[in-house]
Design a protein around this motif. Structure first.
Motif, mmCIF file in Angstrom:
data_model
loop_
_atom_site.group_PDB
_atom_site.id
_atom_site.type_symbol
_atom_site.label_atom_id
_atom_site.label_comp_id
_atom_site.label_asym_id
_atom_site.label_seq_id
_atom_site.Cartn_x
_atom_site.Cartn_y
_atom_site.Cartn_z
ATOM 1 N N SER A 14 31.537 -78.281 5.371
ATOM 2 C CA SER A 14 30.790 -79.203 6.228
ATOM 3 C C SER A 14 30.163 -80.348 5.445
ATOM 4 O O SER A 14 29.023 -80.738 5.685
ATOM 5 N N GLY A 15 30.913 -80.871 4.473
ATOM 6 C CA GLY A 15 30.435 -82.009 3.709
ATOM 7 C C GLY A 15 29.440 -81.683 2.609
ATOM 8 O O GLY A 15 28.950 -82.579 1.936
ATOM 9 N N ARG A 16 29.138 -80.418 2.419
ATOM 10 C CA ARG A 16 28.212 -80.013 1.361
ATOM 11 C C ARG A 16 28.961 -79.277 0.263
ATOM 12 O O ARG A 16 29.906 -78.547 0.540
ATOM 13 N N ARG A 17 28.502 -79.460 -0.972
ATOM 14 C CA ARG A 17 29.152 -78.810 -2.116
ATOM 15 C C ARG A 17 28.345 -77.585 -2.540
ATOM 16 O O ARG A 17 27.121 -77.632 -2.621
ATOM 17 N N TYR A 18 29.081 -76.506 -2.823
ATOM 18 C CA TYR A 18 28.473 -75.246 -3.262
ATOM 19 C C TYR A 18 29.150 -74.804 -4.550
ATOM 20 O O TYR A 18 30.346 -75.025 -4.746
ATOM 21 N N PHE A 19 28.357 -74.172 -5.409
ATOM 22 C CA PHE A 19 28.826 -73.774 -6.723
ATOM 23 C C PHE A 19 28.547 -72.296 -6.939
ATOM 24 O O PHE A 19 27.495 -71.799 -6.534
ATOM 25 N N VAL B 131 19.118 -86.531 -7.974
ATOM 26 C CA VAL B 131 19.946 -86.515 -6.762
ATOM 27 C C VAL B 131 19.796 -87.868 -6.081
ATOM 28 O O VAL B 131 18.688 -88.404 -5.991
ATOM 29 N N THR B 132 20.895 -88.424 -5.599
ATOM 30 C CA THR B 132 20.841 -89.706 -4.895
ATOM 31 C C THR B 132 20.222 -89.521 -3.511
ATOM 32 O O THR B 132 20.023 -88.401 -3.046
ATOM 33 N N LYS B 133 19.951 -90.622 -2.844
ATOM 34 C CA LYS B 133 19.354 -90.565 -1.503
ATOM 35 C C LYS B 133 20.235 -89.808 -0.516
ATOM 36 O O LYS B 133 19.748 -89.186 0.407
ATOM 37 N N CYS B 134 21.554 -89.870 -0.733
ATOM 38 C CA CYS B 134 22.470 -89.181 0.189
ATOM 39 C C CYS B 134 22.595 -87.692 -0.151
ATOM 40 O O CYS B 134 23.318 -86.966 0.527
ATOM 41 N N GLY B 135 21.894 -87.229 -1.188
ATOM 42 C CA GLY B 135 21.897 -85.810 -1.514
ATOM 43 C C GLY B 135 22.941 -85.366 -2.513
ATOM 44 O O GLY B 135 23.131 -84.173 -2.721
ATOM 45 N N ARG B 136 23.638 -86.321 -3.135
ATOM 46 C CA ARG B 136 24.660 -85.978 -4.124
ATOM 47 C C ARG B 136 24.135 -86.234 -5.528
ATOM 48 O O ARG B 136 23.289 -87.093 -5.739
ATOM 49 N N SER B 137 24.677 -85.489 -6.472
ATOM 50 C CA SER B 137 24.334 -85.673 -7.871
ATOM 51 C C SER B 137 25.504 -86.352 -8.579
ATOM 52 O O SER B 137 26.624 -85.842 -8.556
ATOM 53 N N LEU B 138 25.226 -87.482 -9.213
ATOM 54 C CA LEU B 138 26.276 -88.171 -9.962
ATOM 55 C C LEU B 138 26.691 -87.339 -11.169
ATOM 56 O O LEU B 138 27.863 -87.319 -11.549
ATOM 57 N N GLN B 139 25.743 -86.622 -11.762
ATOM 58 C CA GLN B 139 26.046 -85.765 -12.905
ATOM 59 C C GLN B 139 27.024 -84.654 -12.497
ATOM 60 O O GLN B 139 28.009 -84.390 -13.173
ATOM 61 N N LEU B 140 26.744 -84.009 -11.365
ATOM 62 C CA LEU B 140 27.643 -82.942 -10.898
ATOM 63 C C LEU B 140 29.019 -83.500 -10.527
ATOM 64 O O LEU B 140 30.030 -82.836 -10.753
ATOM 65 N N GLU C 78 24.298 -77.675 -3.844
ATOM 66 C CA GLU C 78 24.145 -78.769 -4.806
ATOM 67 C C GLU C 78 22.666 -79.021 -5.088
ATOM 68 O O GLU C 78 22.258 -79.212 -6.231
ATOM 69 N N ARG C 79 21.860 -78.975 -4.054
ATOM 70 C CA ARG C 79 20.414 -79.200 -4.215
ATOM 71 C C ARG C 79 19.783 -78.120 -5.093
ATOM 72 O O ARG C 79 18.985 -78.411 -5.973
ATOM 73 N N ASP C 80 20.160 -76.847 -4.852
ATOM 74 C CA ASP C 80 19.635 -75.738 -5.665
ATOM 75 C C ASP C 80 20.014 -75.905 -7.136
ATOM 76 O O ASP C 80 19.182 -75.726 -8.021
ATOM 77 N N LEU C 81 21.269 -76.244 -7.376
ATOM 78 C CA LEU C 81 21.740 -76.387 -8.748
ATOM 79 C C LEU C 81 21.029 -77.551 -9.444
ATOM 80 O O LEU C 81 20.618 -77.428 -10.598
ATOM 81 N N CYS C 82 20.859 -78.649 -8.737
ATOM 82 C CA CYS C 82 20.161 -79.793 -9.323
ATOM 83 C C CYS C 82 18.710 -79.447 -9.642
ATOM 84 O O CYS C 82 18.178 -79.852 -10.681
ATOM 85 N N LYS C 83 18.090 -78.681 -8.780
ATOM 86 C CA LYS C 83 16.710 -78.267 -9.028
ATOM 87 C C LYS C 83 16.638 -77.353 -10.252
ATOM 88 O O LYS C 83 15.771 -77.513 -11.105
#
Length: 71
Positions: A47-52, A24-33, A13-18
């Protein structure tokens, strides 16, 4: 959803947002995604992380761009 050919085709999720310059919110999630996921973007959660998968993102954005064009 197609099987990726190599690990470079899997984006966190972080890579895609970049890549797309999305906030990205403080918790590491993107509201747009999150909205895109509700709209049909496929993802995998581990493990609680989203991958695309790269191809899924390309196809989703392409379909949205076609749908938004005036007739």
């Amino acid at each position: 959803m197609q099987k990726p050919k190599n690990l470079n085709e899997i984006w966190s999720e972080r890579d895609l947002c970049k890549r797309l310059d999305l906030p990205v919110t403080k918790c590491g999630r993107s509201l747009q995604l999150s909205g895109w996921i509700r709209g049909g973007l496929d993802y995998v959660e581990k493990s609680g992380r989203r991958y695309f998968f790269e191809q899924d993102v390309i196809e989703y954005l392409w379909k949205r761009s076609l749908a938004e064009q005036p007739e």
